[in-house]
Design a protein around this motif. Structure first.
Motif, PDB file in Angstrom:
ATOM      1  N   MET A 193       0.835  -1.217   0.000  1.00  0.00           N
ATOM      2  CA  MET A 193       0.000   0.000   0.000  1.00  0.00           C
ATOM      3  C   MET A 193       0.865   1.261   0.000  1.00  0.00           C
ATOM      4  O   MET A 193       0.658   2.192  -0.778  1.00  0.00           O
ATOM      5  N   ARG A 194       1.869   1.284   0.923  1.00  0.00           N
ATOM      6  CA  ARG A 194       2.737   2.462   1.022  1.00  0.00           C
ATOM      7  C   ARG A 194       3.496   2.674  -0.288  1.00  0.00           C
ATOM      8  O   ARG A 194       3.658   3.810  -0.749  1.00  0.00           O
ATOM      9  N   CYS A 195       3.947   1.559  -0.867  1.00  0.00           N
ATOM     10  CA  CYS A 195       4.715   1.625  -2.116  1.00  0.00           C
ATOM     11  C   CYS A 195       3.863   2.242  -3.229  1.00  0.00           C
ATOM     12  O   CYS A 195       4.320   3.121  -3.971  1.00  0.00           O
ATOM     13  N   GLU A 196       2.605   1.777  -3.303  1.00  0.00           N
ATOM     14  CA  GLU A 196       1.720   2.281  -4.373  1.00  0.00           C
ATOM     15  C   GLU A 196       1.401   3.764  -4.183  1.00  0.00           C
ATOM     16  O   GLU A 196       1.362   4.535  -5.133  1.00  0.00           O
ATOM     17  N   ARG A 197       1.186   4.173  -2.918  1.00  0.00           N
ATOM     18  CA  ARG A 197       0.921   5.586  -2.614  1.00  0.00           C
ATOM     19  C   ARG A 197       2.066   6.472  -3.090  1.00  0.00           C
ATOM     20  O   ARG A 197       1.865   7.507  -3.713  1.00  0.00           O
ATOM     21  N   ALA A 200       2.376   6.639  -6.896  1.00  0.00           N
ATOM     22  CA  ALA A 200       1.372   7.538  -7.485  1.00  0.00           C
ATOM     23  C   ALA A 200       1.758   9.004  -7.260  1.00  0.00           C
ATOM     24  O   ALA A 200       1.639   9.847  -8.152  1.00  0.00           O
ATOM     25  N   ALA A 201       2.282   9.286  -6.041  1.00  0.00           N
ATOM     26  CA  ALA A 201       2.684  10.663  -5.730  1.00  0.00           C
ATOM     27  C   ALA A 201       3.857  11.094  -6.613  1.00  0.00           C
ATOM     28  O   ALA A 201       3.906  12.236  -7.093  1.00  0.00           O
ATOM     29  N   VAL A 202       4.812  10.181  -6.851  1.00  0.00           N
ATOM     30  CA  VAL A 202       5.968  10.497  -7.717  1.00  0.00           C
ATOM     31  C   VAL A 202       5.476  10.766  -9.143  1.00  0.00           C
ATOM     32  O   VAL A 202       5.914  11.711  -9.799  1.00  0.00           O
ATOM     33  N   ARG A 203       4.536   9.909  -9.602  1.00  0.00           N
ATOM     34  CA  ARG A 203       3.991  10.097 -10.961  1.00  0.00           C
ATOM     35  C   ARG A 203       3.323  11.460 -11.093  1.00  0.00           C
ATOM     36  O   ARG A 203       3.491  12.166 -12.079  1.00  0.00           O
ATOM     37  N   GLY A 204       2.593  11.844 -10.028  1.00  0.00           N
ATOM     38  CA  GLY A 204       1.912  13.143 -10.047  1.00  0.00           C
ATOM     39  C   GLY A 204       2.892  14.304 -10.030  1.00  0.00           C
ATOM     40  O   GLY A 204       2.692  15.324 -10.709  1.00  0.00           O
ATOM     41  N   ALA A 205       3.971  14.138  -9.234  1.00  0.00           N
ATOM     42  CA  ALA A 205       4.932  15.237  -9.097  1.00  0.00           C
ATOM     43  C   ALA A 205       5.805  15.397 -10.338  1.00  0.00           C
ATOM     44  O   ALA A 205       6.342  16.474 -10.604  1.00  0.00           O
ATOM     45  N   ARG A 206       5.934  14.302 -11.125  1.00  0.00           N
ATOM     46  CA  ARG A 206       6.854  14.329 -12.262  1.00  0.00           C
ATOM     47  C   ARG A 206       6.486  15.415 -13.269  1.00  0.00           C
ATOM     48  O   ARG A 206       7.342  16.125 -13.787  1.00  0.00           O
ATOM     49  N   GLY A 207       5.176  15.569 -13.506  1.00  0.00           N
ATOM     50  CA  GLY A 207       4.720  16.576 -14.480  1.00  0.00           C
ATOM     51  C   GLY A 207       5.117  17.986 -14.066  1.00  0.00           C
ATOM     52  O   GLY A 207       5.636  18.769 -14.875  1.00  0.00           O
ATOM     53  N   ASN A 208       4.916  18.342 -12.787  1.00  0.00           N
ATOM     54  CA  ASN A 208       5.234  19.695 -12.307  1.00  0.00           C
ATOM     55  C   ASN A 208       6.737  19.951 -12.353  1.00  0.00           C
ATOM     56  O   ASN A 208       7.180  21.082 -12.498  1.00  0.00           O
ATOM     57  N   ARG A 209       7.526  18.880 -12.175  1.00  0.00           N
ATOM     58  CA  ARG A 209       8.975  19.045 -12.082  1.00  0.00           C
ATOM     59  C   ARG A 209       9.655  19.159 -13.447  1.00  0.00           C
ATOM     60  O   ARG A 209      10.760  19.684 -13.533  1.00  0.00           O
ATOM     61  N   LYS A 210       8.987  18.607 -14.463  1.00  0.00           N
ATOM     62  CA  LYS A 210       9.664  18.454 -15.755  1.00  0.00           C
ATOM     63  C   LYS A 210      10.282  19.755 -16.250  1.00  0.00           C
ATOM     64  O   LYS A 210      11.434  19.797 -16.678  1.00  0.00           O
ATOM     65  N   GLU A 211       9.508  20.839 -16.156  1.00  0.00           N
ATOM     66  CA  GLU A 211       9.968  22.135 -16.687  1.00  0.00           C
ATOM     67  C   GLU A 211      11.219  22.622 -15.936  1.00  0.00           C
ATOM     68  O   GLU A 211      12.204  23.036 -16.550  1.00  0.00           O
ATOM     69  N   HIS A 239      14.724   6.781  -6.026  1.00  0.00           N
ATOM     70  CA  HIS A 239      13.904   5.578  -6.086  1.00  0.00           C
ATOM     71  C   HIS A 239      12.968   5.528  -4.876  1.00  0.00           C
ATOM     72  O   HIS A 239      13.191   6.186  -3.866  1.00  0.00           O
ATOM     73  N   LEU A 240      11.914   4.700  -4.996  1.00  0.00           N
ATOM     74  CA  LEU A 240      10.803   4.742  -4.038  1.00  0.00           C
ATOM     75  C   LEU A 240      11.244   4.477  -2.600  1.00  0.00           C
ATOM     76  O   LEU A 240      10.823   5.162  -1.676  1.00  0.00           O
ATOM     77  N   PHE A 241      12.098   3.468  -2.417  1.00  0.00           N
ATOM     78  CA  PHE A 241      12.486   3.092  -1.049  1.00  0.00           C
ATOM     79  C   PHE A 241      13.288   4.209  -0.386  1.00  0.00           C
ATOM     80  O   PHE A 241      13.143   4.459   0.804  1.00  0.00           O
ATOM     81  N   SER A 242      14.128   4.916  -1.179  1.00  0.00           N
ATOM     82  CA  SER A 242      14.921   5.997  -0.565  1.00  0.00           C
ATOM     83  C   SER A 242      14.008   7.162  -0.162  1.00  0.00           C
ATOM     84  O   SER A 242      14.236   7.816   0.848  1.00  0.00           O
ATOM     85  N   ILE A 243      12.944   7.415  -0.948  1.00  0.00           N
ATOM     86  CA  ILE A 243      11.967   8.458  -0.569  1.00  0.00           C
ATOM     87  C   ILE A 243      11.282   8.056   0.744  1.00  0.00           C
ATOM     88  O   ILE A 243      11.181   8.844   1.683  1.00  0.00           O
ATOM     89  N   TYR A 244      10.857   6.775   0.817  1.00  0.00           N
ATOM     90  CA  TYR A 244      10.169   6.268   2.012  1.00  0.00           C
ATOM     91  C   TYR A 244      11.077   6.347   3.244  1.00  0.00           C
ATOM     92  O   TYR A 244      10.663   6.789   4.318  1.00  0.00           O
ATOM     93  N   LYS A 245      12.367   5.932   3.066  1.00  0.00           N
ATOM     94  CA  LYS A 245      13.320   5.966   4.185  1.00  0.00           C
ATOM     95  C   LYS A 245      13.523   7.389   4.693  1.00  0.00           C
ATOM     96  O   LYS A 245      13.599   7.639   5.891  1.00  0.00           O
TER      97      LYS A 245
END
Length: 704
Positions: A193-197, A200-211, A239-245
């Motif tokens: 569950m935490r991994c999927e959350r 999804a948050a990284v996918r959402g943030a990617r668009g705002n960061r691209k520019e 990567h996801l685990f480093s964000i979580y840590k």
């Protein structure tokens, strides 16, 4: 068939035709051996060894490693003996396969012990040939990739073991890509569950960061072109685990972690790394204290790079890594990038490989010293996580230690004998406590003295596995010699009741008793007596009469004299705090040795007459040391009360160890204090000094 042919094509880019054919032969042998076996997913079993070999081929591993990958489950799963593999493929490949087989799970009483035993085998195998661990890591990686076919409980257990043990090993060997994949696959299995959350948050943030990422990348590229420096600039995704840590460890929200933008600049040579650093520092302002030079001082796993953090456009922090192509290759594939076995046998491992070899040698030394596998795993897990500090010896040599290390860790890192005989330290030429954590850049000097021994209190603050293991080992040796010495005195005293002593006992008598007790040498028997695990008088009876029921004449039994310097096997009861001059008795406590109580102590009243539990003691004439006594002083309340009491105790050559005060009413105070004295005469002198203080109404010694 196509699977092996695709692999053969890939291998032909860096291996000779004969070597590719040997790998092919190993594949067909494994296919035959695993015939009829299927994986949990339903595929033929041989697809697993083939996938493991493919992972190793990506790292450009040698043909023997690839053959071992093909055959790694043959000994365990098909009953083919190691000898058969030696005949077919040679001793080296058979040894590698055997090494990998030994790392597989075995049945033990507890899960922790199973993991620990596994780890010991791994360390032993690693120390003989590093390729064993590389094949094992590739095997674990493919198992992690196909974890979905496993039941939920089993997949969680495998993922936990991977995160705790295999990811840190990959990290220690500098294999960044494998470590990242281990962590992300393990994270997904442990916390879906935490991994999927977070995904999804990284996918959402990617668009705002691209520019912003594109703008920063363009400005860095333009800066390098302007300065005439060649280099490839690329944005790095966390990567996801480093964000979580980081979210857990630093208690930060997701957006705070994603606000940092990370880039890597790869150049052709070391000189250019430092010139690029100068260029980016002139483009954006560097953040003070965030620059790290891992090129001059590489990490333990061989990792080299320049790290810096800059204030970018609109004040966003930018993390930049600058490294050469060779360093990039090493950072991703670690030890596999500079493969030792590509060089001739007589050539010594250099640089990063030598560093990893040194670490493995240290692991083997820990394994030999550790008392049991759980103690070993505790030590190695501490050493696996490479948050290091770098300090200097007085001669300017750089020593690399785990974060939080103290001067004692440093002493053991220099040499075991230096650690064992350490009495003080100087940090930057100033005397400092042995427990002070070291900071990078400090110069540490150890003061030693011959004949000193490690202090048990060091175990409370050392952090390196080597220091912890060697201290425990030295204390065990010390405790054994002290137990033997006390055991010898107790047995001699018991034998005196029969007008005998140890010198007059025939060796055959001892041998019969040793066989009965399942002990090997006389010292083991004396140690058992000294530790309170066997009663001296029972052993004496059996030695003299062969019977444990006949009573010894008690008249000849005089009290045993103690000096107070018997060490770890003799302690003084805290309930009644006996001091030289007091009538005393010894309570034999299994595993602890002898505890000295006052003769009238209430805590041993029930067993006082039991000769198996208590023995009469007396103080030796040459007793030495200081002993604690608790005093209760009742006196009128006045200003500077504590200072007055301390002054009086000090005047009588005493020392206050602990003091506390209660107010009975507005006029009277009760002070409880622990004072260290040499004997009863010294205590009387201290009490006399306290009695003459104005306002003191009563002084009593507190006993159980």
């Amino acid at each position: 068939m196509p699977g092996i042919e695709i692999l053969a094509d890939r291998l032909s880019t860096y291996l000779g035709p004969d070597q590719v054919n040997l790998v092919r032969r190993a594949y067909f042998y494994a296919e035959q051996a695993h015939d009829g076996q299927r994986r949990r997913s339903g595929e033929a079993y041989v697809t697993h060894p083939l996938a493991v070999a493919n992972i190793l081929a990506e790292m450009h591993m040698d043909h023997q490693s690839l053959m071992a990958a093909m055959l790694h489950d043959v000994i365990e799963d098909t009953g083919i003996a190691k000898e058969a593999l030696t005949v077919q493929f040679g001793e080296t490949v058979a040894e590698l396969v055997d090494g990998v087989s030994k790392l597989t799970q075995m049945n033990f009483e507890t899960k922790a012990e199973a993991q620990a035993e596994n780890f010991q085998k791994m360390a032993m195998a690693m120390a003989r040939d590093i390729r064993v661990i590389l094949v094992k890591l590739a095997d674990r990686l493919h198992n992690m990739r196909t974890l979905d076919a496993m039941p939920h409980e089993k997949s969680r257990r495998i993922a936990k073991e991977t995160l705790e043990i295999y990811a840190p090993i990959a990290n220690r060997l500098g294999m960044h890509n494998i470590r990242v994949e281990f962590e992300d696959l393990g994270f997904r299995a442990m916390y879906p569950m935490r991994c999927e959350r977070i995904r999804a948050a990284v996918r959402g943030a990617r668009g705002n960061r691209k520019e912003i990422v594109n703008k920063i990348e363009a400005s860095l590229t333009h800066c390098l072109e302007r300065e005439g420096l060649g280099g490839e600039v690329s944005g790095r995704e966390k990567h996801l685990f480093s964000i979580y840590k980081k979210m857990r460890g630093k208690r930060k929200a997701f957006h705070e972690i994603m606000d940092v933008y990370a880039f890597r600049i790869v150049v052709d040579k070391v000189d250019t790394c430092y010139r690029v650093l100068g260029a980016v520092h002139s483009l954006y302002k560097p953040l003070p204290g965030r620059f790290k030079d891992y090129i001059a001082i590489p990490k333990a796993n061989g990792y080299q790079s320049l790290h810096t953090t800059l204030f970018g456009m609109h004040g966003v922090p930018i993390e930049i890594q600058i490294r050469t192509r060779e360093m990039e290759e090493l950072a991703n594939n670690g030890i596999a990038a500079h493969w030792l076995y590509k060089s001739s046998d007589d050539e010594q491992p250099k640089g990063n490989h030598a560093r990893a070899r040194r670490w493995l040698k240290g692991v083997l030394e820990l394994q030999q010293r550790a008392g049991n596998s759980l103690e070993f795993i505790e030590s190695v897990k501490i050493d696996l996580f490479p948050d290091e500090v770098y300090v200097f010896t007085p001669k300017g040599r750089i020593m690399e230690l785990p974060k939080g290390s103290t001067a004692v860790d440093f002493a053991y890192a220099v040499h075991t004998d230096v650690g064992n005989s350490c009495i003080a330290c100087r940090i930057n030429r100033r005397l400092a406590p042995l427990s002070q954590p070291l900071e990078s850049g400090e110069t540490v000097e150890i003061v030693t003295a011959p004949g000193t021994r490690p202090n048990p209190a060091w175990l409370n603050f050392v952090v390196s596995g080597k220091a912890r293991t060697h201290i425990r080992h030295a204390l065990k040796q010390q405790r054994r010699s002290e137990s033997i010495s006390l055991g010898e005195r107790l047995l001699n005293k018991a034998l005196a009741g029969f007008d005998s002593d140890l010198e007059h006992i025939a060796p055959e008598r001892f041998q019969v008793l040793l066989d009965a007790y399942q002990l090997e040498v006389v010292e083991d028997l004396l140690e058992e007596i000294g530790l309170g695990n066997r009663m001296a008088y029972v052993v004496a009876r059996r030695l003299l009469t062969g019977d444990s029921n006949e009573q010894l004449p008690s008249a000849a039994e005089g009290p045993l004299a103690i000096r107070g310097t018997e060490g770890l096997v003799l302690s003084f009861a805290k309930c009644c705090t006996p001091i030289p001059g007091d009538p005393i008795v010894g309570h034999l406590s299994a595993g602890k040795g002898m505890v000295v109580h006052l003769d009238g102590c209430k805590n041993i009243a029930e067993i006082r007459t039991n000769p198996e539990k208590c023995i009469p003691l007396t103080w030796a004439k040459d007793v030495s040391g200081e002993f604690n006594v608790e005093l209760r002083v009742e006196l009128e309340h006045q200003r500077g009360l504590i200072a007055l009491l301390a002054g009086s105790v000090n005047a009588a050559d005493g020392n206050i160890e602990k003091i506390s005060m209660d107010e009975r009413d507005g006029r009277l105070s009760v002070v409880q204090m622990v004072v260290s004295v040499r004997d009863r005469v010294h205590l009387a002198r201290v009490i006399k000094k306290l009695r003459i203080l104005m306002g003191v109404t009563r002084i009593t010694r507190v006993r159980a």
